[in-house]
Design an enzyme around this catalytic site. Structure first.
Site, PDB file in Angstrom:
ATOM      1  N   ASP A  63       1.832   5.059  -0.738  1.00  0.00           N
ATOM      2  CA  ASP A  63       1.934   3.992  -1.825  1.00  0.00           C
ATOM      3  C   ASP A  63       0.252   4.078  -2.218  1.00  0.00           C
ATOM      4  O   ASP A  63      -0.610   4.674  -1.543  1.00  0.00           O
ATOM      5  CB  ASP A  63       2.234   2.620  -1.247  1.00  0.00           C
ATOM      6  N   GLU A 123      -2.715   6.172  -6.681  1.00  0.00           N
ATOM      7  CA  GLU A 123      -2.974   6.748  -8.073  1.00  0.00           C
ATOM      8  C   GLU A 123      -4.466   6.918  -8.182  1.00  0.00           C
ATOM      9  O   GLU A 123      -4.859   7.892  -8.906  1.00  0.00           O
ATOM     10  CB  GLU A 123      -2.705   5.362  -8.912  1.00  0.00           C
ATOM     11  N   ASP A 154       6.668  -0.889  -9.034  1.00  0.00           N
ATOM     12  CA  ASP A 154       7.088  -2.222  -8.706  1.00  0.00           C
ATOM     13  C   ASP A 154       7.630  -3.099 -10.119  1.00  0.00           C
ATOM     14  O   ASP A 154       7.062  -3.614 -10.959  1.00  0.00           O
ATOM     15  CB  ASP A 154       5.611  -3.160  -8.771  1.00  0.00           C
TER      16      ASP A 154
END
Lengths: 525, 946
Positions: free
Chosen positions: B511, B514, B587
């Site tokens: 996760d 980015e 999300d």
């Protein structure tokens, strides 16, 4: 595979061959007839799944494992032939032959051992439980006698109150008109108004104080506990803003300098305020405002009148008593009363109010008596309430077995926090590093899930503590206490499966039911 | 969403400049690109279809550019342009991270050089022509004389060359004449193209952040037009419709361009061109005549304007912050051709482990090992299937990934073994930020190895704020990090620290890659941070996430010998990410809008080459009401990646917690997914070989049917013939499904036969809460496994059901692929690949099973072209006893006289109903053949005598 494979003993008569393989056999629910050959052929024919007790062909069927040497058990068909040896099928009959060993002997022995251990706990626990029940019986007696005494006391007090009320009313009716007139005074009215205003201010002030404290607590909690990772820079700004306002160092700096003993509170600079002349300091306000507001203004009113009258001497007529020799006094008083009554009749003089002090004194005595009565009534109500709850299934159990634990506080150190539950009272979370505790709620009820009878053993396996302090970004805190039989009252584990909803496991002898005859018998063997 | 946390085009200087350039071009009557090829410089390679040439800009005669155009052996055209001998070097490695290998340049196609252009003609029908014109520089791909793709047709190509700040040549023109007015004229000569001002050239502020921009301006603008294509799709990831709405022109749907800048967008909008977690700069352009596509291999922030000057044409404008021009033009002409061309460049999706297609149960967070055991116990008590339990960040002590919090997870390996005992797996999160504390071995080693990302200047390790507080970021662009990262996952104790407290059945969730940085600009990394090789973060931003995904998947493979298939879920992605595992849409919110757009986003990801995609079932944020949760499972069971997940602030919502009737509905939905696992696995085999997506929008399956071009709420599942329309609205009891052809479609639940029409037709289908509307296309044979089990592993030996859905001609066909689901032994020929065919012979129906693997061994499995296939391989032998327990035939015209295998009469039941070859509506006739006694891996034939 045998046709009766997986059939529980009670249903064996339904799985008898109808004569030949092609003869028809009825699904147990009667919905369909199928050839006998289709029973246990690893293909689901019956809508109720009853044609495949020994295979996994039907999604909704069950299968019976005999488990000789242990206890037979019914498992879902979905577990038959899945390649896993079910622990419920210690004979290995749920899988193709050769895959699973028959471990019923070992399983049975282990099961017996575990049962024995459980019985042992229950035996000990139930003895303690019987002590709890005895305690409840004693409590019952104590409360009953307490109630009887309170009732007697109340009867006496009620009479006393009635007498005193009568007295006060009489005294007041005599002087009410006079007092009423004095109360018309602008000064008095203004005083009352000031007083009311002050009271209102004080109420608002206290509200604000509480609010400020609550806000401070919330912000402190936010500052200490906020997760910088909510990705919310607004939270970070709120923390920094609070730190600036409260004069605290930035928490990240504090965290960085772990071990630094700097007292955070000391950093805050107390700003000295300059007070105007006669103005009260915060400390004085705190200490003295209450007593100021408790002043009896009627008494003050009368005292004020006296004060005004003193330097001027008042009317000569009304103050002659001071100059008259004692020997003449009785005659003078008789004369004066006559004269005054005349004057009053003619509207020249007003009544004398020397007796107003008597009135408030009488009222006060009456009020005190009434208070005492109320308090006695309260005690009585409380005792009656306690007595009612004592054997109430929704409170201390139908045998009163939980009464003994009323108010018992248990705690569990879970690392960061210590959790405390005062049974039937409040549950709390206390930070081990110091700081204020959080209320996790107060006792509200037992396990009220649908289908759970109040008074049943299952009913007492869950206790709910609810409406604790509110969580940031979450609900009000609450606790579910999951209790099982044990020889001690002790908290075992604490978990927070959902935000601010805690699960605490506990054992208590109050849940240890005595062994029934068959169980006890097994023990003796 | 906190929109103020993220830039609009107007807040990004280079995007502002790019859009201003486009506006000036629009306004000008005599606009002409300043870029041209120097005809004397054209150098064609004698061996291959490639040439290089020098490119000049009339604005800056002294700045040199080079052009390199190649035709690959599959007809893909690659156009590269770079600045030569500049002050600095532009970032030119984006393609190297996306491509599986250097593509082979065609040895056959020949470039023909003329005075005004270079051109080449090729293709099976010799109908493709690529023309590179000199002045102005344009690249046009024609098919049959019609322009398909045009580069720089509007003259928006602009490669800002490197310059020096104080003494920039803009201000001191070379050979400045004495006359001042002429100097001004000269400056204006550039302003028509570049604008008057140096807008944000040397420094840029956003919020409280300042981007120091030490390299100055270096942006890249290119217009790419599709003059004969009215629809464009792709460029994930945006929360919007499949058929990309416009951002320019009158009544543009969005005012900002589509943005590609991987970002952690909190509570993102359900219809927006804002960037999200991943970027795939791959765009399809489609018309009833042909499909083409482009892949723009750029790693920096990129904005894309989309407009339709007419209903049948499309203009796009791509504005990137840095990097070279490196565009791949895929000539199509069918969607299948485009997928093949794209996956030859960036790779096909990896064939996942079989269990990874089953149900995943996640929550932030299962709080302890006992919690995990309890969740498993409750699933089993309710007999609800589940394959994978997930652990979010709270398992890790102080969010030091790999390090268990022993207060709550005292026995991680035992816990995992308890889960694995039911054939299940665990997935544990590992994020790329490392808590900066020396008692954390992973951070300490990364620091000592020197593989952390550096702050501007490149001297110090960058420090930012993330879950673990003050954190550092691993720089996976540094090759020294690769073996080290892989070594961390070794489960056995060695000389160095490794994750011994895990098992080889522990899989990984990456996760925040980015990367997400809470105190960074746009919740990410400062662009002037420095990576390995001195590249700035801006150069590689969109590629950053894929490296962690890649390396973690390699790490999982290197744990065992022989390797097992990895499973790694990533949030951030780029072109090529499909080779490394699964993604999810981040999300999302627990709202109907997000549920609906999630379906579209997963579809877009599928046509973006990355099929293994899903969105959080239930919505990450919020507490969905039971109806919404049930519908969301309906979406989830028809998503390639099927995972329920929830935020830490939400109420628990595991399926067993719901009241009736919702609980039983969820149980049956879960069981439906499991029964269809053979279909999913077969579809994944196909995508792993051909690149054709697992979920297929209408335009992919029916490229000529205009009625389906904008459909994005219904789709086909692989080649199975299943047409799905998940319900994403409240209170629905029926829905409309579009049928694109004159064919019969059967309701999967009720066998109701629906008739389509050759021009397309909408039919109304029941959609009560307990069913997901989905139809079986006539002509399909669908293999399922219908015995509910606790996990997919426990279905290994379960028998199959075949649903034979006859088409209007009374025929049907379907496929089944199976292997061990866990290892790479399928690449050694250990698998079965069957074809089931139902065909009319006179009046009878013959249903047979044939060995597709033996017929087409070369295209059976991913990664290797087998030259032959042995039907008696170990896997086939292992499942030799696995049988077909039931064959269900829809749409027979009459009751059969007999049903036989090998002359032996079978037991069967026939329910009369509508026949496939009529025009009638109503419930189809159903023939159920019980236990035909045939194996799933062997050849057989069932004769249905009518």
């Amino acid at each position: 595979i045998e046709k009766t494979s997986g059939v529980p003993p009670s249903l064996l008569p339904r799985y008898r061959s109808p004569g030949s393989n092609s003869a028809s056999w009825s699904c147990l629910d009667g919905s369909k007839s199928i050839p006998w050959s289709a029973v246990n052929d690893d293909y689901c024919d019956c809508p109720d799944g009853s044609d495949e007790p020994g295979t996994g062909a039907c999604p909704n069927g069950t299968s019976y494992c005999r488990n000789e040497g242990h206890i037979g058990s019914l498992i879902p068909s979905t577990r038959v032939g899945d390649g896993l040896c079910e622990p419920e099928c210690c004979d290995g009959s749920d899988e193709r032959p050769g895959l699973c060993l028959n471990v019923c002997k070992e399983v049975g022995e282990a099961y017996q051992k575990q049962q024995e251990a459980e019985r042992k706990v229950r035996r000990t626990g139930s003895k303690i439980r019987s002590l709890y029940i005895a305690h409840a019986q004693k409590e019952k007696k104590r409360l009953e006698s307490q109630i009887a005494a309170a009732e007697a006391e109340i009867t006496v007090r009620e009479k006393e109150v009635a007498r005193l009320k009568d007295l006060a009313d009489t005294t007041e009716s005599l002087s009410e008109a006079a007092i009423q007139h004095k109360k018309e005074s602008p000064l008095y009215k203004s005083l009352i108004e000031h007083s009311l205003a002050l009271k209102s201010l004080q109420r608002e002030y206290k509200k604000h104080l509480e609010r400020e404290k609550a806000l401070g607590d919330i912000l402190d909690a936010l500052r200490l506990g906020y997760n910088p990772n909510y990705q919310d820079m607004a939270v970070l700004e709120a923390v920094r803003g609070w730190e600036a306002l409260a004069g605290l160092p930035h928490i990240n700096d504090v965290r960085k300098e772990e071990g630094s003993t700097e007292d955070e509170g000391a950093v805050a600079e107390q700003q000295e305020e300059t007070l105007g002349e006669g103005e009260w300091s915060a400390a004085k306000l705190d200490k003295e405002l209450d007593s100021l507001l408790k002043s009896d203004y009627e008494t003050l009113l009368i005292e004020h009148d006296k004060h005004l009258g003193a330097p001027a001497g008042g009317s000569l007529l009304f103050n002659l008593t001071a100059y008259i020799p004692d020997v003449f006094l009785p005659q003078y008083l008789a004369f004066r009363n006559t004269l005054v009554s005349w004057l009053e009749t003619f509207g020249i003089a007003k009544g004398i109010n020397d007796d107003s002090a008597d009135t408030s004194a009488a009222r006060k005595t009456y009020q005190d008596a009434e208070k005492a009565l109320q308090s006695a009534q309260k005690d009585l109500d409380k005792a009656q309430n306690e007595l009612e709850r004592l054997y109430e299934p929704e409170w201390y159990g139908s045998e009163g077995e939980w009464k003994k634990l009323d108010g018992t506080c248990l705690s569990k150190d879970a690392g960061e926090y210590t959790y405390e539950i005062c049974l039937f009272g409040e549950a709390k979370q206390k930070p081990n590093k110091g700081g204020s505790f959080q209320s996790l709620g107060k006792f509200t009820h037992w396990n009220n899930a649908p289908g759970v009878e109040p008074g049943s053993p299952e009913y007492y396996t869950k206790q709910y503590y609810e409406r604790g302090s509110k969580c940031w970004n979450g609900p009000m805190r609450s606790v579910t206490v999951l209790t099982s039989c044990g020889t001690e009252n002790v908290l075992l584990t604490v978990a927070e499966p959902e935000k601010c909803e805690y699960h605490i496991t506990m054992t208590s002898p109050a849940l240890c039911l005595p062994l029934d005859d068959s169980e006890a018998h097994r023990d003796e063997l | 969403v906190k929109s103020q946390d993220f830039k609009t085009c107007a807040q990004a200087a280079f995007c502002r400049r790019g859009r201003a350039l486009s506006a000036r071009a629009q306004e000008s009557q005599a606009w002409k690109s300043p870029y041209s090829v120097d005809p004397s410089s054209v150098a064609v390679s004698p061996e291959q279809a490639s040439f290089v040439a020098a490119v000049k800009s009339s604005l800056y005669p002294n700045i040199k550019f080079s052009l390199d155009v190649r035709v690959h052996d599959d007809g893909v055209v690659r156009v590269r342009m770079d600045e030569v001998d500049g002050l600095r070097k532009r970032y030119d490695e984006a393609a190297s991270w996306a491509l599986t290998a250097e593509p082979t340049i065609s040895p056959d196609v020949k470039w023909a050089v003329s005075k005004k252009d270079v051109r080449a003609t090729y293709g099976a029908k010799n109908d493709i022509e690529v023309v590179v014109s000199y002045d102005p520089l344009t690249v046009i791909l024609y098919r049959g004389g019609k322009a398909q793709v045009v580069l720089n047709g509007r003259g928006l190509l602009h490669m800002e060359h490197f310059r020096t700040k104080a003494t920039g040549e803009e201000k001191a023109p070379v050979d400045a004449p004495a006359d001042d007015s002429q100097v001004v004229m000269q400056v204006n000569n550039r302003a028509w193209f570049e604008g008057e001002e140096e807008d944000g050239f040397w420094e840029e502020k956003f919020g409280s952040w300042t981007d120091s921009k030490p390299k100055g301006p270096e942006s890249l603008s290119i217009d790419i037009n599709f003059p004969n294509h009215g629809h464009v799709y792709g460029i994930p990831q945006h929360a919007t419709r499949l058929d990309l709405p416009t951002t320019t022109g009158e009544n543009a749907h969005f005012s900002d361009p589509y943005r590609l800048y991987n970002a952690d967008v909190f509570e993102y909008l359900a219809d927006s061109p804002m960037s999200l977690y991943g970027s795939i700069p791959f765009m399809h352009a489609h018309s009833a005549e042909s499909t083409v596509a482009i892949f723009n291999a750029v790693g920096s922030e990129t904005w894309i304007d989309v407009g339709h000057p007419s209903a049948t044409s499309t203009e796009t404008h791509w504005i990137s912050e840095s990097g070279i021009l490196d565009v791949f033009i895929m000539p199509g002409p069918t969607p299948a051709d485009v997928f093949a061309q794209y996956t030859r460049l960036t790779g096909t999706p990896a064939l996942p482990a079989h269990w990874a297609l089953a149900y995943h149960q996640c929550r932030w967070n299962y709080i302890s090992s006992d919690d995990v055991r309890d969740v498993q116990r409750r699933f089993d008590a309710e007999d609800m299937p589940v394959d994978v339990f997930w652990l979010d960040i709270e398992y890790a002590e102080e969010h030091k990934y790999f390090i268990w919090d022993k207060k709550t997870f005292p026995d991680p390996v035992d816990m995992m073994h308890d889960v694995e005992a039911i054939g299940r797996k665990m997935v544990v999160i590992i994020d790329p930020h490392l808590k900066r504390t020396d008692d954390y071995p992973v951070y300490k080693e990364a620091k000592e190895l020197g593989v952390l990302v550096k702050s501007p200047g490149g001297e110090n390790n960058y420090e930012g704020w993330c879950w673990s507080g003050s954190s550092a970021w691993i720089d996976f662009f540094n090759p020294s990090s690769w073996d080290w990262w892989k070594s961390l996952f070794i489960t056995e104790q060695g000389d160095k620290w490794s994750w011994t407290e895990s098992t080889v059945d522990t899989y990984i969730w990456n996760d925040m890659n980015e990367p997400s940085i809470f105190n960074g600009p746009e919740i990410s990394m400062p662009r002037d941070n420095v990576h390995h090789g001195g590249w700035e973060h801006r150069d590689i931003h969109n590629i950053n996430g894929v490296l962690l995904h890649n390396l973690t998947s390699q790490a999982l493979m290197s744990r065992t010998d022989p390797p097992r298939r990895p499973f790694v879920l990533t949030r951030s992605f780029y072109a090529g990410s499909q080779r490394f595992g699964a993604m999810w849409t981040g999300d999302n919110l627990g709202t109907w809008e997000h549920m609906a757009v999630g379906v579209k986003m997963v579809l877009v990801n599928n046509i973006g080459g990355f099929s293994f995609a899903g969105s959080d079932v239930g919505g990450f944020f919020g507490n969905p009401e039971p109806e919404m949760l049930v519908r969301w499972y309906g979406v989830g069971i028809f998503s390639p990646f099927f995972r329920a997940h929830a935020h830490i602030d939400t109420k628990r919502r595991e399926p067993y917690l719901l009241d009736e009737p919702y609980k039983s509905i969820l149980r049956s939905l879960l069981r439906l997914r499991y029964s269809l696992l053979p279909v999913w696995y077969t579809a994944f085999r196909e995508t792993s070989v051909t690149g054709l997506p697992v979920l297929r929008p209408h335009w992919v399956v029916f490229p000529k049917d205009e009625g389906g071009f904008s459909l994005d709420d219904q789709y086909f599942l692989g080649s199975s013939g299943l047409l799905v329309k998940p319900i994403t609205d409240k209170g629905v009891t029926e829905t409309s499904i579009y049928l694109p052809e004159d064919q019969v479609y059967y309701d999967y639940y009720s066998y109701e036969a629906y008739r389509g029409a050759s021009k397309g037709k909408n039919v109304t289908v029941p959609a009560a809460l307990d069913r997901v509307p989905f139809l079986v296309r006539g002509g399909s044979i669908v293999p399922t496994r219908e015995r509910p089990r606790r996990s997919s592993m426990l279905m290994k030996r379960d028998p199959f059901t075949l649903r034979v859905a006859l088409d209007t001609s009374g025929a049907a066909a379907g496929e089944l692929y199976l292997d061990d689901g866990e290892t790479f032994s399928h690449r050694d020929g250990k698998f079965i690949w069957r074809k089931f065919v139902a065909s009319k012979q006179h009046k009878d129906l013959r249903i047979k099973s044939v060995d597709l693997a033996a017929q087409r061994p070369g295209e059976a499995v991913d990664g290797v072209a087998l030259s032959n296939y042995n039907g008696a391989n170990d896997f086939a032998k292992d499942i030799a006893t696995v049988r077909v327990e039931r064959v269900v035939v829809f749409g027979l015209s009459t009751k059969p006289k007999s049903v036989q295998v090998g002359g032996k009469e079978l037991y069967w039941e026939y329910t009369p109903g509508v026949a496939s070859d009529t025009k009638k509506q109503g419930t189809a006739s159903v023939l159920v053949i019980k236990d035909p006694g045939v194996g799933v891996s062997s050849d057989w034939e069932i004769a249905v005598q009518v």
